[in-house]
Design an enzyme around this catalytic site. Structure first.
Site, PDB file in Angstrom:
ATOM      1  N   GLY A 177     -30.767  12.540 -31.408  1.00 28.70           N
ATOM      2  CA  GLY A 177     -31.802  11.696 -31.998  1.00 28.70           C
ATOM      3  C   GLY A 177     -32.477  12.363 -33.176  1.00 28.70           C
ATOM      4  N   SER A 179     -29.036  17.086 -25.172  1.00 27.39           N
ATOM      5  CA  SER A 179     -27.985  16.599 -26.065  1.00 27.39           C
ATOM      6  C   SER A 179     -28.377  15.254 -26.662  1.00 27.39           C
ATOM      7  CB  SER A 179     -26.652  16.503 -25.316  1.00 27.39           C
ATOM      8  OG  SER A 179     -26.247  17.765 -24.844  1.00 27.39           O
ATOM      9  N   ASP A 180     -28.991  14.396 -25.858  1.00 30.25           N
ATOM     10  CA  ASP A 180     -29.522  13.135 -26.378  1.00 30.25           C
ATOM     11  C   ASP A 180     -30.613  13.389 -27.408  1.00 30.25           C
ATOM     12  OD1 ASP A 180     -28.016  11.196 -25.058  1.00 30.25           O
ATOM     13  OD2 ASP A 180     -29.322  11.161 -23.318  1.00 30.25           O
ATOM     14  N   LEU A 181     -31.537  14.271 -27.061  1.00 33.62           N
ATOM     15  CA  LEU A 181     -32.685  14.501 -27.938  1.00 33.62           C
ATOM     16  C   LEU A 181     -32.271  15.161 -29.249  1.00 33.62           C
ATOM     17  CD1 LEU A 181     -35.192  15.720 -25.215  1.00 33.62           C
ATOM     18  CD2 LEU A 181     -35.127  13.469 -26.305  1.00 33.62           C
TER      19      LEU A 181
END
Length: 428
Positions: free
Chosen positions: A189, A184-186
């Protein structure tokens, strides 16, 4: 490579990025911009810096008493580190001056968290109308959850991703699982970097900057793709299927005699080729399995037949035969295996960089191959505050005496811990 000697390379050469972020989603976005040639100034809190510097072990052994964690190294190459305490008025003024000359600013503070320092989007866009200001948060700048902090694990659960990840009910080990990477972070980004590039093109046409609002929850929901569309079109709530595919059969893991392998038949022709290879032409000729829709209806019966046919094979021999027959398949590699895979080596996906103190660090490179303006690897992930003095002198024109006064007052640091965390660090 020495910072001063690092050449401007890539399609974003000449772009200045002010990076007020930490941890992963936003640093991932700014590393992408740096790989593509932008100059990225990473503003960190004196004495601590990016939280991930301490997220170890493992740590990069460099002979210092405060080595950086591997986690930090994965998302911070092609950046320069400047340590400024912008909870102090003098520090905030320095950051505003840097923002006035920047093309892009990326931050991941809680919604509204930078306003008290005069570093919010309205304030900085008023001073620099061409600025592209990207905010990355858990839930965005609006909505009932806007004030909440967001973390990858929570987003994987809240977004529905974990509801379709893991072993199905009734199987050993059943239950929801998070993905083994902070996807989810990646994903956020990546969406942030895409949005920034779109905003740059808009600015080229119009001359105006803008505020970009990227949320982890929005990004992960957008990437529910076929699972969400299956529900929107068919009305049935998707469920966990382990390694099986919700729409395609056979498309899952199978146990060979000595290891697991993956089979990914995306067409009727590939399914027939697999059956021929396994000596099960009867399955290929069975009208129940002639189409994917039929195979999906009788998934359990068919997969059991295929599993029995695969079980006597040795994994390597079957995968070689599948490749020869044009049947998609592959191994389940461990991390060490994939990083030594001849395809990865041939694609030069591992890059060896050298930090300013001479310590070598191997990083995983940028995957896109641009024929005219490729990504470059100019600056290894920096030590905390290693570029503060140079940036203040060259970018802001401060004298040595002015820099030393700021350092003595604790507004900036050239590296090394301070006695206590600043207000900005405590409220991030």
């Amino acid at each position: 490579m020495d910072d001063a000697a690092a050449p401007a390379l890539g399609p974003l050469a000449g772009m200045k990025v002010l990076d007020l972020s930490r941890v992963l989603a936003a640093p991932w976005a700014t590393q992408i911009l740096g790989d593509l040639g932008a100059e990225v100034l990473k503003v960190e809190q004196p004495g601590k810096g990016d939280d991930t510097r301490g997220w170890g072990p493992p740590f990069l052994e460099d002979g210092s008493d405060r080595p950086d964690a591997a986690y930090y190294l994965c998302a911070n190459r092609n950046k320069r580190s400047i340590a400024i305490d912008f909870s102090r008025p003098e520090g905030a003024a320095l950051v505003r001056r840097l923002a006035a000359e920047a093309d892009i600013l990326v931050e991941n503070f809680r919604t509204g968290g930078l306003a008290k320092y005069g570093l919010d989007a309205p304030a900085l866009l008023a001073a620099n109308p061409r600025l592209i200001y990207c905010s990355i948060t858990g839930f965005g700048q609006s909505g009932p959850y806007a004030s909440r902090g967001g973390y990858d694990f929570l987003i994987q659960g809240m977004s529905g991703l974990m509801s379709v990840t893991g072993r199905p009910e009734g199987e050993a080990g059943e239950g929801p699982l998070k993905v083994g990477l902070p996807v989810s972070d990646l994903f956020t980004g990546l969406y942030a970097a895409i949005s920034i590039l779109a905003a740059l093109n808009h600015r080229t046409r119009s001359g105006e900057g803008q505020h970009i609002d990227c949320a982890l929850l929005d990004s992960q929901v957008a990437l529910l793709v076929n699972q969400a569309m299956n529900y929107l079109v068919g009305g049935e709530v998707p469920r966990r299927l382990g390694n099986a595919h919700p729409n395609v059969v056979p498309y899952r893991d199978f146990a060979a005699a000595d290891d697991y392998i993956l089979v990914a038949c995306g067409s009727d022709g590939q399914f027939r080729a697999l059956c021929t290879l396994l000596g099960r032409e009867d399955l290929a000729n069975d009208p129940r399995y002639a189409t994917n829709a039929g195979r999906l209806r009788d998934r359990r019966r068919l997969e059991l037949e295929i599993a029995h046919a695969i079980a006597p094979w040795r994994a390597a021999e079957l995968l070689a035969a599948m490749a020869e027959a044009g049947v998609p398949g592959g191994p389940i590699n461990t991390i060490d295996q994939v990083l030594s895979d001849p395809q990865i080596i041939a694609r030069e996906m591992l890059q060896v960089m050298r930090r300013d103190d001479g310590t070598e660090v191997t990083v995983i490179g940028f995957p896109g191959r641009l024929s005219r303006s490729p990504a470059s690897y100019r600056l290894a992930p920096p030590r905390l505050g290693q570029d503060t003095r140079a940036v203040l002198a060259t970018e802001l024109g401060l004298s040595e005496a002015e820099i030393e006064a700021l350092r003595a007052a604790g507004v900036v640091a050239m590296g090394g811990p301070m006695r206590q965390d600043s207000e900005a660090e405590r409220t991030a």
